[in-house]
Write a protein that holds these residues in place. Structure first.
Motif, PDB file in Angstrom:
ATOM      1  N   MET A  38       0.846  -1.187   0.000  1.00 54.99           N
ATOM      2  CA  MET A  38       0.000   0.000   0.000  1.00 54.99           C
ATOM      3  C   MET A  38       0.891   1.251   0.000  1.00 54.99           C
ATOM      4  SD  MET A  38      -2.950   1.090   2.719  1.00 54.99           S
ATOM      5  CE  MET A  38      -3.657  -0.570   2.635  1.00 54.99           C
ATOM      6  N   ARG A  39       0.622   2.181  -0.875  1.00 54.55           N
ATOM      7  CA  ARG A  39       1.514   3.322  -1.024  1.00 54.55           C
ATOM      8  C   ARG A  39       1.047   4.507  -0.165  1.00 54.55           C
ATOM      9  NH1 ARG A  39      -1.898   3.600  -5.395  1.00 54.55           N
ATOM     10  NH2 ARG A  39      -2.898   5.638  -5.724  1.00 54.55           N
ATOM     11  N   ILE A  40       1.993   5.409   0.056  1.00 53.72           N
ATOM     12  CA  ILE A  40       1.705   6.675   0.723  1.00 53.72           C
ATOM     13  C   ILE A  40       1.316   7.686  -0.355  1.00 53.72           C
ATOM     14  CG2 ILE A  40       2.668   8.561   2.106  1.00 53.72           C
ATOM     15  CD1 ILE A  40       4.652   6.443   3.235  1.00 53.72           C
ATOM     16  N   ASP A  41       0.125   8.274  -0.241  1.00 55.68           N
ATOM     17  CA  ASP A  41      -0.365   9.197  -1.260  1.00 55.68           C
ATOM     18  C   ASP A  41      -0.138  10.664  -0.917  1.00 55.68           C
ATOM     19  OD1 ASP A  41      -1.146   7.328  -3.055  1.00 55.68           O
ATOM     20  OD2 ASP A  41      -3.308   7.546  -2.744  1.00 55.68           O
ATOM     21  N   THR A  42      -0.425  11.028   0.334  1.00 54.47           N
ATOM     22  CA  THR A  42      -0.429  12.443   0.705  1.00 54.47           C
ATOM     23  C   THR A  42       0.248  12.629   2.058  1.00 54.47           C
ATOM     24  OG1 THR A  42      -2.540  12.718  -0.449  1.00 54.47           O
ATOM     25  CG2 THR A  42      -1.896  14.473   1.080  1.00 54.47           C
ATOM     26  N   VAL A  43       0.966  13.738   2.200  1.00 57.23           N
ATOM     27  CA  VAL A  43       1.609  14.099   3.472  1.00 57.23           C
ATOM     28  C   VAL A  43       1.140  15.496   3.853  1.00 57.23           C
ATOM     29  CG1 VAL A  43       3.778  14.457   4.696  1.00 57.23           C
ATOM     30  CG2 VAL A  43       3.626  12.700   2.910  1.00 57.23           C
ATOM     31  N   ARG A  44       0.587  15.621   5.072  1.00 58.94           N
ATOM     32  CA  ARG A  44       0.141  16.911   5.572  1.00 58.94           C
ATOM     33  C   ARG A  44       0.779  17.184   6.931  1.00 58.94           C
ATOM     34  NH1 ARG A  44      -4.703  14.785   3.407  1.00 58.94           N
ATOM     35  NH2 ARG A  44      -5.187  13.822   5.420  1.00 58.94           N
ATOM     36  N   ALA A  45       0.854  18.460   7.293  1.00 54.55           N
ATOM     37  CA  ALA A  45       1.376  18.854   8.606  1.00 54.55           C
ATOM     38  C   ALA A  45       0.486  19.934   9.192  1.00 54.55           C
ATOM     39  CB  ALA A  45       2.807  19.363   8.482  1.00 54.55           C
ATOM     40  N   VAL A  46       0.130  19.761  10.474  1.00 57.40           N
ATOM     41  CA  VAL A  46      -0.786  20.676  11.150  1.00 57.40           C
ATOM     42  C   VAL A  46      -0.169  21.090  12.485  1.00 57.40           C
ATOM     43  CG1 VAL A  46      -3.115  20.985  12.060  1.00 57.40           C
ATOM     44  CG2 VAL A  46      -2.733  19.434  10.125  1.00 57.40           C
ATOM     45  N   PRO A  47       0.061  22.381  12.718  1.00 52.41           N
ATOM     46  CA  PRO A  47       0.591  22.810  14.025  1.00 52.41           C
ATOM     47  C   PRO A  47      -0.353  22.403  15.152  1.00 52.41           C
ATOM     48  CG  PRO A  47       0.798  24.575  12.414  1.00 52.41           C
ATOM     49  CD  PRO A  47      -0.053  23.513  11.772  1.00 52.41           C
ATOM     50  N   GLY A  48       0.219  21.910  16.229  1.00 55.53           N
ATOM     51  CA  GLY A  48      -0.583  21.461  17.361  1.00 55.53           C
ATOM     52  C   GLY A  48       0.064  21.817  18.682  1.00 55.53           C
ATOM     53  N   LEU A  49      -0.501  21.301  19.749  1.00 54.34           N
ATOM     54  CA  LEU A  49      -0.008  21.525  21.100  1.00 54.34           C
ATOM     55  C   LEU A  49       0.751  20.308  21.589  1.00 54.34           C
ATOM     56  CD1 LEU A  49      -3.231  23.094  22.692  1.00 54.34           C
ATOM     57  CD2 LEU A  49      -1.280  24.287  21.675  1.00 54.34           C
ATOM     58  N   SER A  50       1.571  20.503  22.595  1.00 52.08           N
ATOM     59  CA  SER A  50       2.229  19.398  23.271  1.00 52.08           C
ATOM     60  C   SER A  50       1.736  19.338  24.716  1.00 52.08           C
ATOM     61  CB  SER A  50       3.757  19.570  23.231  1.00 52.08           C
ATOM     62  OG  SER A  50       4.145  20.756  23.901  1.00 52.08           O
ATOM     63  N   GLY A  51       2.211  18.358  25.456  1.00 55.16           N
ATOM     64  CA  GLY A  51       1.652  18.082  26.775  1.00 55.16           C
ATOM     65  C   GLY A  51       2.204  18.901  27.907  1.00 55.16           C
ATOM     66  N   PHE A  52       3.195  19.774  27.638  1.00 48.23           N
ATOM     67  CA  PHE A  52       3.727  20.608  28.722  1.00 48.23           C
ATOM     68  C   PHE A  52       4.289  21.899  28.141  1.00 48.23           C
ATOM     69  CE2 PHE A  52       6.496  21.447  32.494  1.00 48.23           C
ATOM     70  CZ  PHE A  52       5.480  21.474  33.442  1.00 48.23           C
ATOM     71  N   PHE A  53       5.464  22.296  28.566  1.00 46.13           N
ATOM     72  CA  PHE A  53       6.046  23.579  28.194  1.00 46.13           C
ATOM     73  C   PHE A  53       7.501  23.399  27.788  1.00 46.13           C
ATOM     74  CE2 PHE A  53       2.456  24.500  30.786  1.00 46.13           C
ATOM     75  CZ  PHE A  53       1.965  25.726  30.373  1.00 46.13           C
ATOM     76  N   PHE A  54       8.035  24.380  27.083  1.00 45.69           N
ATOM     77  CA  PHE A  54       9.468  24.501  26.852  1.00 45.69           C
ATOM     78  C   PHE A  54      10.043  25.371  27.969  1.00 45.69           C
ATOM     79  CE2 PHE A  54       8.164  24.136  22.234  1.00 45.69           C
ATOM     80  CZ  PHE A  54       8.717  22.889  22.032  1.00 45.69           C
ATOM     81  N   ASP A  55      11.093  24.887  28.633  1.00 45.60           N
ATOM     82  CA  ASP A  55      11.738  25.642  29.704  1.00 45.60           C
ATOM     83  C   ASP A  55      13.210  25.865  29.390  1.00 45.60           C
ATOM     84  OD1 ASP A  55       9.410  25.778  31.164  1.00 45.60           O
ATOM     85  OD2 ASP A  55       9.934  24.166  32.551  1.00 45.60           O
ATOM     86  N   ASP A  56      13.693  27.046  29.691  1.00 49.43           N
ATOM     87  CA  ASP A  56      15.105  27.383  29.518  1.00 49.43           C
ATOM     88  C   ASP A  56      15.874  26.864  30.729  1.00 49.43           C
ATOM     89  OD1 ASP A  56      17.604  28.517  29.291  1.00 49.43           O
ATOM     90  OD2 ASP A  56      16.887  30.522  28.783  1.00 49.43           O
ATOM     91  N   GLN A  57      16.453  25.676  30.584  1.00 44.16           N
ATOM     92  CA  GLN A  57      17.130  25.041  31.716  1.00 44.16           C
ATOM     93  C   GLN A  57      18.305  25.876  32.215  1.00 44.16           C
ATOM     94  OE1 GLN A  57      19.772  21.468  31.406  1.00 44.16           O
ATOM     95  NE2 GLN A  57      18.081  20.434  32.428  1.00 44.16           N
ATOM     96  N   ARG A  58      19.045  26.483  31.289  1.00 44.75           N
ATOM     97  CA  ARG A  58      20.210  27.269  31.710  1.00 44.75           C
ATOM     98  C   ARG A  58      19.787  28.429  32.605  1.00 44.75           C
ATOM     99  NH1 ARG A  58      22.288  28.129  27.044  1.00 44.75           N
ATOM    100  NH2 ARG A  58      23.670  26.335  27.111  1.00 44.75           N
ATOM    101  N   ALA A  59      18.731  29.122  32.235  1.00 45.72           N
ATOM    102  CA  ALA A  59      18.255  30.242  33.047  1.00 45.72           C
ATOM    103  C   ALA A  59      17.767  29.771  34.413  1.00 45.72           C
ATOM    104  CB  ALA A  59      17.133  30.977  32.313  1.00 45.72           C
ATOM    105  N   ILE A  60      17.114  28.616  34.446  1.00 47.41           N
ATOM    106  CA  ILE A  60      16.622  28.075  35.723  1.00 47.41           C
ATOM    107  C   ILE A  60      17.792  27.705  36.625  1.00 47.41           C
ATOM    108  CG2 ILE A  60      15.355  26.171  36.776  1.00 47.41           C
ATOM    109  CD1 ILE A  60      13.564  26.196  34.242  1.00 47.41           C
ATOM    110  N   LYS A  61      18.807  27.056  36.059  1.00 48.66           N
ATOM    111  CA  LYS A  61      19.978  26.690  36.856  1.00 48.66           C
ATOM    112  C   LYS A  61      20.739  27.913  37.347  1.00 48.66           C
ATOM    113  CE  LYS A  61      21.077  22.044  35.184  1.00 48.66           C
ATOM    114  NZ  LYS A  61      22.123  21.186  34.561  1.00 48.66           N
ATOM    115  N   GLN A  62      20.638  28.999  36.585  1.00 48.77           N
ATOM    116  CA  GLN A  62      21.338  30.221  36.976  1.00 48.77           C
ATOM    117  C   GLN A  62      20.577  31.020  38.017  1.00 48.77           C
ATOM    118  OE1 GLN A  62      22.111  32.257  33.265  1.00 48.77           O
ATOM    119  NE2 GLN A  62      23.793  30.879  32.698  1.00 48.77           N
ATOM    120  N   GLY A  63      19.425  30.500  38.452  1.00 42.33           N
ATOM    121  CA  GLY A  63      18.740  31.129  39.575  1.00 42.33           C
ATOM    122  C   GLY A  63      17.457  31.860  39.255  1.00 42.33           C
TER     123      GLY A  63
END
Length: 440
Positions: free
Chosen positions: A1-26
């Protein structure tokens, strides 16, 4: 069975992006946010809403399967790819990736996933697909192969690598987030096999002399005895994000450090303890050297605490380097950082036959789709443990991963309830050099 179409849709993730360096720096907490300026390239603020990019593959019979591009919470830290922006990579998926995948045989999972890997050659200008893109596209390819062949995704991976599937659910590792006491109690009541992560990502939480971590371990052991089901015998797993390296300077095999780990083991007893990311040396070579130094020091002193590699253990090559050096008792295979999900399978299988166990991890910042795909990989490769994800609420991720494994085992004739887990043999060949590495 072949792949016919490829789509991409912006979505949400289950948490957040955090700046670890800034957090470690206080950086200081202000409610759920952080007060201060970001310190890692790509961040506009220390905590940002998590994003995903939903990849849809439409097959020749009209079926649509999905995979989710997602990146780790602490993007841009410890040698990882930079902050992932869905809008930036949507045209990459719908143009470059789609051009390569349209018309391909959907049953050929491993070959199709490798084609996507080949779209990002390592060039000096750094022009390559983000690990999150490879991760999401490969999930969609795995689900396409399962649909086209009538197998479970675990069955597809097992067939591709000739691996023996786990006969019962892989032990699930619950993560508590900052609610390290309430969520740990939830885990104990539900009998979670491995717990609680703890999120000890600052000296304030660990304690200036490590006393905060030790007190927490003692509390956890007491609550385990009070709340756990009958015959419950969990494994404690705590992530310290390199902070013990700030509390204790190297060398890490000296008496002060070894005695501290002995005190942790005594506080946990009789339950086994493993500590993730004890230090962050700043690069892979030094991290391996210092992890091996600590592991050897604990072994020589008879201190029974397992060390888990996380920082600077991101790619398949990184996993191989840590395993070959004997630098960890457990390696976290941080699924979004390895790129294609087939790379995570290869990394688990690389640990088989060594004295290093494979923890199929990832991040709270994933999605239900990626979590289910990883649950299938964990079963197919018989990993030592698998992360409950996404999110930091614990209950939802534990449900998603556990139920996916039980559904899969019900289809394949395995035991659908938790039982004593034993590592099974890998009945097949190791990844070849072209697949990403060879055995030592």
């Amino acid at each position: 069975m072949r792949i016919d179409t490829v789509r991409a849709v912006p979505g949400l993730s289950g948490f957040f992006f955090d700046d670890q360096r800034a957090i470690k720096q206080g950086a200081t907490r202000e409610g759920f946010d952080y007060d201060g300026q970001p310190a890692t390239a790509g961040f506009d603020r220390i905590r940002e809403a998590g994003e995903s990019l939903i990849v849809e593959l439409e097959l020749a019979d009209g079926t649509v399967v999905t995979g989710d591009c997602a990146a780790v919470q602490y993007s841009g830290a410890g040698g990882r790819d930079p902050l992932f922006r869905a809008s930036e990579y949507r045209p990459v998926v719908e143009e470059k990736v789609a051009d390569e995948l349209r018309g391909r045989d959907a049953t050929m999972f491993r070959q199709n996933a490798t084609v996507v890997e080949d779209l990002d050659p390592a060039r000096s200008d750094g022009d390559r697909l983000h690990t999150a893109v490879r991760y999401g596209v490969s999930q969609a390819l795995l689900n396409a192969a399962a649909r086209a062949t009538g197998q479970t995704p675990a069955g597809v991976v097992s067939a591709a690598y000739r691996s023996e599937m786990a006969g019962s659910p892989v032990p699930v590792f619950g993560q508590s987030g900052d609610e390290r006491r309430i969520n740990a109690e939830k885990m104990l009541i539900k009998g979670v096999p491995v717990l609680p992560h703890g999120l000890f990502n600052s000296v304030e939480k660990v304690g200036a002399d490590g006393e905060g971590l030790r007190e927490y371990v003692a509390w956890l052991r007491e609550r385990t005895d009070e709340l756990g089901p009958a015959t419950y015998s969990p494994r404690f797993h705590l992530d310290v994000y390199g902070i013990l390296g700030e509390v204790f300077e190297p060398p890490y095999d000296r008496d002060e450090v070894v005695d501290y780990f002995r005190s942790l083991a005594e506080a946990a007893g009789p339950y086994p303890l493993q500590v993730e990311g004890p230090m962050d040396a700043g690069d892979r070579a030094d991290q391996i050297r210092r992890m091996a130094q600590l592991r050897d020091g604990l072994a020589d002193a008879g201190v029974d605490v397992d060390i888990v590699a996380d920082e600077w253990c991101n790619t398949f090559d990184d996993v191989r380097a840590f395993v070959d050096a004997g630098a960890a008792d457990v390696v976290q295979i941080k699924t979004p950082d390895l790129g294609g999900i087939h790379r995570s399978a290869e990394a688990v299988l690389y640990c088989d036959g060594t004295d290093t166990r494979a923890y199929l991890g990832g991040t709270c910042n994933e999605t239900a789709t990626s979590a289910r795909a990883c649950a299938n990989v964990a079963l197919a490769t018989d990993a030592a443990q698998v992360l409950a994800k996404p999110g930091m609420g614990f209950d939802e991720g534990f449900m998603i991963v556990t139920n996916e494994m039980r559904r899969t085992l019900a289809r394949t004739g395995g035991e659908t309830t938790d039982s004593e887990h034993a590592d099974g043999p890998y009945d097949g060949t190791r990844p070849t050099a072209s697949d990403g590495g060879t055995r030592r």
